[in-house]
Design an enzyme around this catalytic site. Structure first.
Site, mmCIF file in Angstrom:
data_model
loop_
_atom_site.group_PDB
_atom_site.id
_atom_site.type_symbol
_atom_site.label_atom_id
_atom_site.label_comp_id
_atom_site.label_asym_id
_atom_site.label_seq_id
_atom_site.Cartn_x
_atom_site.Cartn_y
_atom_site.Cartn_z
ATOM 1 N N SER A 164 0.816 -1.214 0.000
ATOM 2 C CA SER A 164 0.000 0.000 0.000
ATOM 3 C C SER A 164 0.852 1.266 0.000
ATOM 4 O O SER A 164 0.337 2.353 -0.236
ATOM 5 C CB SER A 164 -0.931 0.008 1.212
ATOM 6 O OG SER A 164 -0.195 0.219 2.392
ATOM 7 N N LYS A 206 -6.007 5.060 7.904
ATOM 8 C CA LYS A 206 -4.808 5.756 7.429
ATOM 9 C C LYS A 206 -5.078 7.258 7.317
ATOM 10 O O LYS A 206 -4.251 8.084 7.741
ATOM 11 C CB LYS A 206 -4.378 5.179 6.077
ATOM 12 C CG LYS A 206 -3.758 3.790 6.207
ATOM 13 C CD LYS A 206 -3.502 3.164 4.858
ATOM 14 C CE LYS A 206 -2.864 1.787 5.030
ATOM 15 N NZ LYS A 206 -2.750 1.072 3.759
#
Lengths: 772, 275
Positions: free
Chosen positions: A621, A664
């Site tokens: 990611s 996040k």
């Protein structure tokens, strides 16, 4: 079963209805989905289609007591059989001693004894009289009998006998010889007479017993004429009683000691019934049994032992049913992990399913702990549907490594983790929330509270368009909300209570997150949230510990110089990077090689690192962030530090979806908020992750207020434009990127590296030739 | 009333050299203990056995193997010694921790046994297990000695079925000594008394009063056949589940086989008329 589980429901219905061997169910899904209760509900709905389960009892096998007999009865009849036999035994305990103590029996028994005593007595009396008539007496030695000459009834001394005329002595000796034959004849008849006496007494005992118990047995038999095996067993009891009635005679003759009384009571135990599985007549449907501790004994039953005079003994009374017995005819629900972690259980279950009969396996004998004489109960035919519950990993591992799985668990019911969010599923979720509140005796949830619970369900699903089906997490929040509402004296659970519950739940688990943020705010972990830097990007990572997930920014930096075309992943070099992470970095090389300086060899050396990362890094990611850092370093263009980046990238430069997008974003937002939101701060996320956005209210509010931004990007070019302020640039007809575009700067730098490398190659060649 | 029993000072039990039944020895010890009198066991060795050992033609038919064997005097002695040791062991096992005075003697010759019997003895005779024993010289001599000398004889069957239950008197008339002795024993044993008598006979009021005083319940059973002989009654007596029968000497049959046939696994106490 919840909305959205139609696939699993169809599988379960099929699995429960098909009656062929091997079509047992393996239900898989995420943990905490409460599959057991949901599946049980479906099973109950289909259970009515199955015929009622049977009762099972174990009785003594008179032909071979080591092999107790199993008898099947219609549901509800085992208890009746047990009671009838119990009454019969009670009656026998009274009737047998009474009949053997009766005047009639005693008279007949006495007559037999007397007749034989008289017979024996007469034989010996006749012999004695015959001997006495010839002046011979019968003497008893310690070990036998002897005949001696006598006078006046007393033995003649040898001296005197020696003085007798020889003819008289010879005559006497001849008489003794004759009488010896008579004595021997009588003695030889004694065992035969004793045998005859015993036979006559045995015959009398049988007749007496038959008279006493025949009627009792007939009464007991009349209740079970429809079950031939029981009738046969009762006839066997009658035969056994008659055959062994001598055991009861001692009691009837009045011998009364505690030990004898105990033995007497014990004599009847073998006529009793061990109800292994009993149902009540009005019990609806078939059994649905869940065994939470599937040890071998709990699963398949056991044979227990008692210590008798220091020896372990057992009989059919000590056969204990297992869950398979209780579930026979119905459904057995087992947790796969529990089953697999119990020694022998999984193998034994498979064996039982294959043999289609339940054989009780003695664990002690398996492992050699007991060596005493045991029993081998009749196996019981198996007709059970086993439903295993487990997580997907366990199922796929079993499928890969245990070929028997496919043989015995042919039906897979794969429960969904979540369901599409539609008005219908939202309504269903609202009903589920109400049902959970009812099941656990919680306060009702009001509309706003329910709405927030549904939002929370979407948040757990990590998708704005999905709702989680994992009831456990919703339930935990609901119970805490109920508690919070109770504290403030509310009679219903409101949105505030749900919010408080969620926040409290997060707060309890967030110590590590807070420490991580603290270290950033105190500049221990270096993260800039303003300004620009070349070759430096704020990446975002997510961590999950004990069910709590949070995001945090991580500085990713890149340095470049001429080299052999290698992009070095420092994490991988020091074995801190996982394979997926390494793959992501290697993709960067592919991206560079395919886009830039196609006419020259790649002459780049670049190193990428997650700064201040001392643990493992896994996942791709951050690959887009790494690429941004690399491109920034190559183009020598600074990157905005008020932005953070997440998303993976492919060789074409497309940004791809990642997990944990909400955490996040929130992780970077928290840092920015604590340092003070500037309005320019934000996060670049993959465009395909937009559907997964289920952000906290404060993040949404900041975005609405223009204090924080979220930028969905679909390509690296979009991202570099945002981060550097320079457009990426498209290659023109001359094959070149526009001047001052990021791509042009990168390509020029790569050409420059190639030239440097080329010049080094030439110099090396010429110095080599001059030496030659 | 218990004075009927005070005339007994000792129970003398003869243990044959063929070995006595432990159950019967136990019953004898029980009676002695209940009556609080001494128990003397005599093991009777037979000197007459030395006699046939001197005849070369006389042989022994041994029971275990039903084989004939020349009599070996040394072997006979060893067998007798072993039998005496076993008898002693069994006797002391039977008397165990009883509070009465007990002793075990070995005597030689049935005549000696007769000389040991005192007027205040109850002589216990145990029914031989082997039917042949009843006609042997030794047993008939011991029985004859007991019948000739003792005031009371306790005849014990080789199998005793009960150790509790009523005491039964087989009475020939209201003044029959068996009733008084049975009542005294019933009182000692804390059992009830059953009087079996000819039809129409009544137990004297004085005796019933004694029974009430002693706390003994009395039941009268009429039996017409008793007049002829007690043995004729024997077959119907078992219904009472009695533990002991008491009968007058005059009711005894003449020979041992008939005597034992009336036992029916219940001890029989034979008593003399009260003087």
């Amino acid at each position: 079963m919840s909305v959205g589980q139609q696939r699993a429901r169809d599988a379960i219905e099929f699995g429960t209805r098909v009656s062929k061997p091997g079509f047992n169910l393996f239900v898989i899904g995420p943990s905490g989905i409460r599959a057991q209760s949901a599946v049980e509900q479906v099973l109950k709905e289909t259970a009515s289609e199955r015929k009622n389960s049977s009762d099972w009892v174990y009785v003594n096998n008179f032909a071979d007591p080591r092999k107790p007999m199993a008898i099947q009865l219609p549901a509800g009849r085992a208890g009746e059989f047990h009671d009838v036999m119990h009454r019969l035994i009670d009656d026998l305990k009274t009737a047998l001693p009474a009949v053997f103590a009766s005047e009639d029996y005693q008279t007949r028994r006495g007559a037999i004894d007397q007749a034989f005593q008289a017979k024996q007595g007469e034989a010996f009396t006749a012999l004695r009289d015959k001997a006495a008539a010839k002046n011979i007496v019968i003497l008893r030695t310690p070990m036998g009998f002897a005949l001696a000459p006598a006078r006046d009834g007393q033995p003649v001394p040898p001296d005197e006998f020696g003085k007798w005329p020889e003819t008289q002595r010879r005559d006497t000796e001849a008489i003794i010889e004759t009488l010896e034959k008579d004595l021997e004849h009588v003695m030889r008849q004694l065992p035969q007479w004793e045998t005859e006496r015993r036979d006559e007494i045995r015959k009398l005992n049988r007749e007496t017993a038959k008279f006493a118990i025949g009627q009792l047995i007939d009464t007991a038999k009349a209740r079970f004429t429809d079950i031939p095996k029981i009738v046969a067993h009762q006839e066997a009891i009658l035969a056994d009683l008659i055959e062994n009635v001598g055991m009861f005679v001692a009691k009837s003759e009045g011998e009364e000691s505690a030990d004898l009384q105990y033995q007497f009571e014990g004599l009847f135990d073998r006529y009793a019934v061990n109800v292994l599985v009993g149902h009540t007549k009005d019990e609806p449907g078939v059994p649905i049994i869940e065994e939470q501790h599937p040890t071998l004994s709990n699963l398949l039953g056991s044979i227990e032992y008692v210590s008798h005079h220091g020896v372990l003994v057992t009989n059919f009374h000590f056969i204990k049913a297992g869950a398979v017995h209780r579930a026979n005819g119905g459904f057995l629900l087992l947790d796969a992990r529990s089953l697999l972690t119990e020694p022998f259980s999984w193998t034994a279950l498979k064996r039982t399913l294959r043999q289609r009969e339940i054989r009780i396996e003695d664990l002690g004998r398996f492992i050699g702990l007991t060596s005493t004489v045991s029993i081998e109960p009749d196996p019981i035919p198996l007709d059970v549907k086993v439903v295993l519950f487990g997580d997907r990993l366990l199922y796929y591992l079993l499928a890969a490594f245990d070929p028997d799985l496919a043989e015995h668990f042919k039906v897979l019911a794969d429960l969904e983790d979540d369901v599409d969010r539609t008005p219908a599923t939202e309504a269903a979720h609202a009903r589920m929330i109400a049902a959970l509140a009812r099941r656990y005796g919680l306060k009702a949830v009001d509309r706003a509270g329910t709405a927030l619970m549904i939002e929370y369900a979407a948040r757990i699903a990590d998708d704005a368009n999905k709702l989680t089906l994992i009831a456990d997490q919703l339930n935990d929040v609901l119970i805490e909300a109920d508690f919070r509402a109770g504290i403030v004296g509310r009679t219903v659970i409101t949105r505030t209570d749900v919010e408080t519950a969620i926040e409290a739940k997060i707060r309890r688990s967030s110590r590590l997150r807070d420490r991580a943020q603290e270290s950033i705010l105190e500049d221990i972990a270096l993260i800039d949230t303003s300004g620009t830097r070349v070759g430096q990007v704020n990446g975002l990572s997510a961590a999950e510990l004990a069910g709590f997930r949070f995001g945090r920014p991580t500085r990713i930096t890149c340095r470049v110089r001429p080299g052999s075309g290698k992009v070095v992943d420092i994490e991988r070099e020091v074995a801190l990077g996982g394979p997926i992470h390494s793959k992501g970095v290697l993709i960067l090389s592919g991206f560079l090689a395919g886009r830039y300086a196609l006419d020259t060899p790649m002459s780049l050396f670049a190193s990428l690192v997650f700064e201040q990362s001392y643990g493992g890094v896994e996942g791709d990611s951050a690959s887009s962030a790494e690429l941004y850092a690399l491109l920034s370093a190559l183009a020598d263009l600074p990157v905005r530090q008020d932005l953070a980046v997440t998303g993976s990238v492919n060789q074409q430069g497309q940004v791809q979806a990642i997990g944990g997008v909400n955490e996040k974003i929130e992780g970077f937002f928290d840092i920015c908020q604590k340092r003070g939101l500037t309005g320019s701060q934000g996060v670049l996320i993959p465009k395909s992750n937009v559907q997964h956005l289920m952000l906290r209210q404060d993040v949404i509010a900041a975005c609405v207020a223009g204090k924080f931004s979220i930028y969905p990007v679909s390509s690296i070019d979009e991202g570099t434009a945002l981060l550097t302020g320079h457009p990426a640039g498209e290659r023109a007809g001359d094959g070149l990127y526009p001047p001052q575009s990021l791509n042009r700067l990168v390509e020029d730098r790569l050409h420059a590296f190639a030239r440097i490398r080329q010049s080094f190659g030439r110099e090396a060649l010429s110095s080599s030739e001059s030496r030659t | 009333m218990t004075s009927q029993l005070t005339e007994f000072k000792r129970v003398l039990v003869g243990l044959p050299q063929t070995g006595a039944n432990l159950e019967a020895v136990n019953a004898v010890a029980d009676l002695a203990e209940f009556l609080h009198i001494e128990l003397l066991a005599t093991f009777v060795t037979d000197s007459s056995l030395h006699t046939p050992a001197g005849f070369p033609a006389v042989r022994e038919l041994r029971i275990p193997d039903h084989g004939w064997q020349t009599i070996d005097l040394a072997q006979i002695r060893r067998d007798i010694d072993r039998a005496a040791a076993v008898a002693r062991q069994r006797f002391y096992k039977a008397v165990g921790n009883r509070t009465i005075k007990t002793s075990f003697d070995i005597v030689t010759g049935t005549q000696v046994m007769a000389s040991l019997i005192r007027a205040d003895d109850i002589v216990a005779i145990i029914e031989p297990t082997h039917p042949g024993d009843r006609v042997t010289l030794q047993f008939t001599a011991m029985l004859d000695a007991a019948l000739a000398s003792a005031r009371a004889i306790l005849v014990l069957p080789h199998r005793i079925v009960r150790t509790s239950g009523p005491v039964m008197a087989l009475a020939t008339g209201p003044e029959d000594a068996s009733i008084r002795v049975a009542l005294a024993i019933a009182a000692t044993l804390k059992e009830s008394l059953i009087v079996v008598a000819r039809a129409g006979m009544l137990v004297p009021d004085e005796m019933l009063a004694d029974a009430r005083e002693l706390g003994v319940q009395v039941e009268l059973i009429a039996d017409g056949g008793l007049a002829a002989h007690a043995t004729e009654f024997a077959s119907s007596a078992s219904r009472a589940k009695e533990r002991l029968r008491v009968v007058m000497r005059s009711q005894l049959p003449a020979d041992a086989p008939r005597l034992f046939s009336m036992l029916h696994a219940v001890p029989l106490l034979v008593v003399e008329p009260i003087k």
